[in-house]
Design a protein around this motif. Structure first.
Motif, mmCIF file in Angstrom:
data_model
loop_
_atom_site.group_PDB
_atom_site.id
_atom_site.type_symbol
_atom_site.label_atom_id
_atom_site.label_comp_id
_atom_site.label_asym_id
_atom_site.label_seq_id
_atom_site.Cartn_x
_atom_site.Cartn_y
_atom_site.Cartn_z
ATOM 1 N N VAL A 243 0.844 -1.192 0.000
ATOM 2 C CA VAL A 243 0.000 0.000 0.000
ATOM 3 C C VAL A 243 0.879 1.241 0.000
ATOM 4 C CG1 VAL A 243 -1.755 1.331 1.227
ATOM 5 C CG2 VAL A 243 -1.875 -1.172 1.211
ATOM 6 N N MET A 244 0.571 2.161 -0.892
ATOM 7 C CA MET A 244 1.233 3.456 -0.914
ATOM 8 C C MET A 244 0.341 4.463 -0.186
ATOM 9 S SD MET A 244 2.303 5.833 -4.195
ATOM 10 C CE MET A 244 3.741 4.841 -4.622
ATOM 11 N N VAL A 245 0.887 5.103 0.838
ATOM 12 C CA VAL A 245 0.166 6.142 1.569
ATOM 13 C C VAL A 245 0.787 7.475 1.176
ATOM 14 C CG1 VAL A 245 -0.538 7.033 3.814
ATOM 15 C CG2 VAL A 245 -0.283 4.552 3.475
ATOM 16 N N VAL A 246 0.011 8.310 0.520
ATOM 17 C CA VAL A 246 0.510 9.597 0.046
ATOM 18 C C VAL A 246 -0.039 10.695 0.949
ATOM 19 C CG1 VAL A 246 0.781 11.133 -1.926
ATOM 20 C CG2 VAL A 246 0.501 8.670 -2.293
ATOM 21 N N GLY A 247 0.857 11.294 1.709
ATOM 22 C CA GLY A 247 0.474 12.276 2.719
ATOM 23 C C GLY A 247 0.437 11.602 4.077
ATOM 24 N N VAL A 248 1.475 11.831 4.899
ATOM 25 C CA VAL A 248 1.561 11.152 6.191
ATOM 26 C C VAL A 248 1.249 12.158 7.294
ATOM 27 C CG1 VAL A 248 2.958 9.594 7.595
ATOM 28 C CG2 VAL A 248 3.356 9.705 5.145
ATOM 29 N N GLY A 249 0.053 12.745 7.199
ATOM 30 C CA GLY A 249 -0.371 13.747 8.161
ATOM 31 C C GLY A 249 -1.469 13.237 9.067
ATOM 32 N N GLY A 250 -2.450 14.107 9.354
ATOM 33 C CA GLY A 250 -3.513 13.752 10.267
ATOM 34 C C GLY A 250 -4.330 12.560 9.815
ATOM 35 N N VAL A 251 -4.553 12.445 8.508
ATOM 36 C CA VAL A 251 -5.280 11.306 7.946
ATOM 37 C C VAL A 251 -4.318 10.167 7.643
ATOM 38 C CG1 VAL A 251 -6.688 10.486 6.015
ATOM 39 C CG2 VAL A 251 -7.103 12.760 6.984
ATOM 40 N N GLY A 252 -3.273 10.462 6.878
ATOM 41 C CA GLY A 252 -2.395 9.419 6.379
ATOM 42 C C GLY A 252 -1.647 8.655 7.459
ATOM 43 N N SER A 253 -1.293 9.319 8.549
ATOM 44 C CA SER A 253 -0.576 8.608 9.614
ATOM 45 C C SER A 253 -1.465 7.536 10.230
ATOM 46 C CB SER A 253 -0.080 9.585 10.687
ATOM 47 O OG SER A 253 -1.145 10.256 11.337
ATOM 48 N N TYR A 254 -2.766 7.827 10.348
ATOM 49 C CA TYR A 254 -3.687 6.833 10.894
ATOM 50 C C TYR A 254 -3.970 5.719 9.900
ATOM 51 C CZ TYR A 254 -4.510 9.285 15.232
ATOM 52 O OH TYR A 254 -4.332 9.849 16.489
ATOM 53 N N VAL A 255 -4.014 6.052 8.607
ATOM 54 C CA VAL A 255 -4.146 5.015 7.586
ATOM 55 C C VAL A 255 -2.965 4.052 7.696
ATOM 56 C CG1 VAL A 255 -4.198 4.499 5.124
ATOM 57 C CG2 VAL A 255 -5.389 6.517 5.973
ATOM 58 N N ALA A 256 -1.758 4.610 7.697
ATOM 59 C CA ALA A 256 -0.549 3.794 7.697
ATOM 60 C C ALA A 256 -0.464 2.908 8.935
ATOM 61 C CB ALA A 256 0.681 4.696 7.592
ATOM 62 N N GLU A 257 -0.712 3.493 10.101
ATOM 63 C CA GLU A 257 -0.587 2.701 11.322
ATOM 64 C C GLU A 257 -1.667 1.639 11.422
ATOM 65 O OE1 GLU A 257 -0.348 3.279 16.143
ATOM 66 O OE2 GLU A 257 0.951 4.445 14.805
ATOM 67 N N ALA A 258 -2.898 1.975 11.063
ATOM 68 C CA ALA A 258 -3.977 0.985 11.124
ATOM 69 C C ALA A 258 -3.700 -0.179 10.184
ATOM 70 C CB ALA A 258 -5.313 1.640 10.787
#
Length: 236
Positions: free
Chosen positions: A25-40
């Protein structure tokens, strides 16, 4: 399979867990939304990641971004998030690309199965959406999370079923111009709170901890359920 995923395996089964392990999975934008996507996704068992972001952690990020602490201020968000994710699953393959999509740079899409779009820049979002379509990569795009206070209003839907949100409006127009018929998005119809309607600093979106995080968790859920062929969100 590693014991850290034993509870997940009980819920979805060993074959589904193996699918997650074999997905990039590519997560583009590791901010308020993306950091939670990546960690989950990391905690769910996704085995391979590409994290894309050019920004460094700023003290103003601490209120809503997982990688942002007083210890990480000044570090690249991608690097701080990779370190955090490796502490969760040391076996995860995590590549970082410190670039800003749309500034003449594009990430390496090689081997990517899914894209989580968690950026706000409309031209960059549309570039990601276009590339995903061209390369046959599935994508879920997050719409606006700034200036919102009610996390329960976020839902997964098709872009052409959205309304109210200004970012949704712009993306709908762009997607239509690209000739695409569908785009999975996570969005909220919540209007701007009254207190912000007279805010002189309108160019800086207001934010709070539990709103972008909720959108990020919904995106992660959409991706996982799709990979393992389980029903998606009933609202979309």
């Amino acid at each position: 399979m590693n014991g850290i995923f034993s509870r997940t395996e009980r819920l979805i089964g060993s074959q589904a867990l193996e699918k997650l392990h074999n997905t990039r999975v590519m997560v583009v934008g590791v901010g308020g939304v993306g950091s939670y996507v990546a960690e989950a996704l990391c905690r769910a068992g996704i085995g391979s990641f590409v994290l894309v972001d050019s920004d460094k952690v700023d003290i103003t990020n601490i209120n809503r971004q997982l990688e942002a602490t007083h210890d990480t201020v000044g570090k690249f968000k991608c690097d701080a998030m990779r370190e955090r994710m490796k502490s969760i699953n040391p076996d995860a393959d995590i590549k970082t690309e410190i670039i800003r999509v749309g500034d003449g740079s594009e990430p390496d899409y090689t081997g990517v199965d899914y894209i989580a779009d968690a950026i706000d820049c409309i031209p960059a979002k549309l570039l990601l959406i276009k590339r995903a379509d061209e390369l046959g990569i599935k994508i879920v795009s997050c719409m606006g999370t700034g200036n919102k206070l009610d996390p329960t209003q976020f839902r997964a839907d098709d872009i052409f079923s959205t309304h109210t949100c200004p970012l949704c409006r712009a993306v709908r127009k762009g997607v239509k111009e690209l000739g695409l018929k569908h785009l999975r998005v996570v969005w909220s119809p919540e209007p701007r709170p009254d207190i912000l309607k007279t805010d002189p600093e309108k160019r800086t979106p207001a934010s709070i901890s539990f709103v972008p995080s909720s959108a990020g968790l919904i995106i992660a859920g959409e991706i996982v359920r799709d990979i393992i062929n389980r029903p998606s969100c009933a609202c979309g």
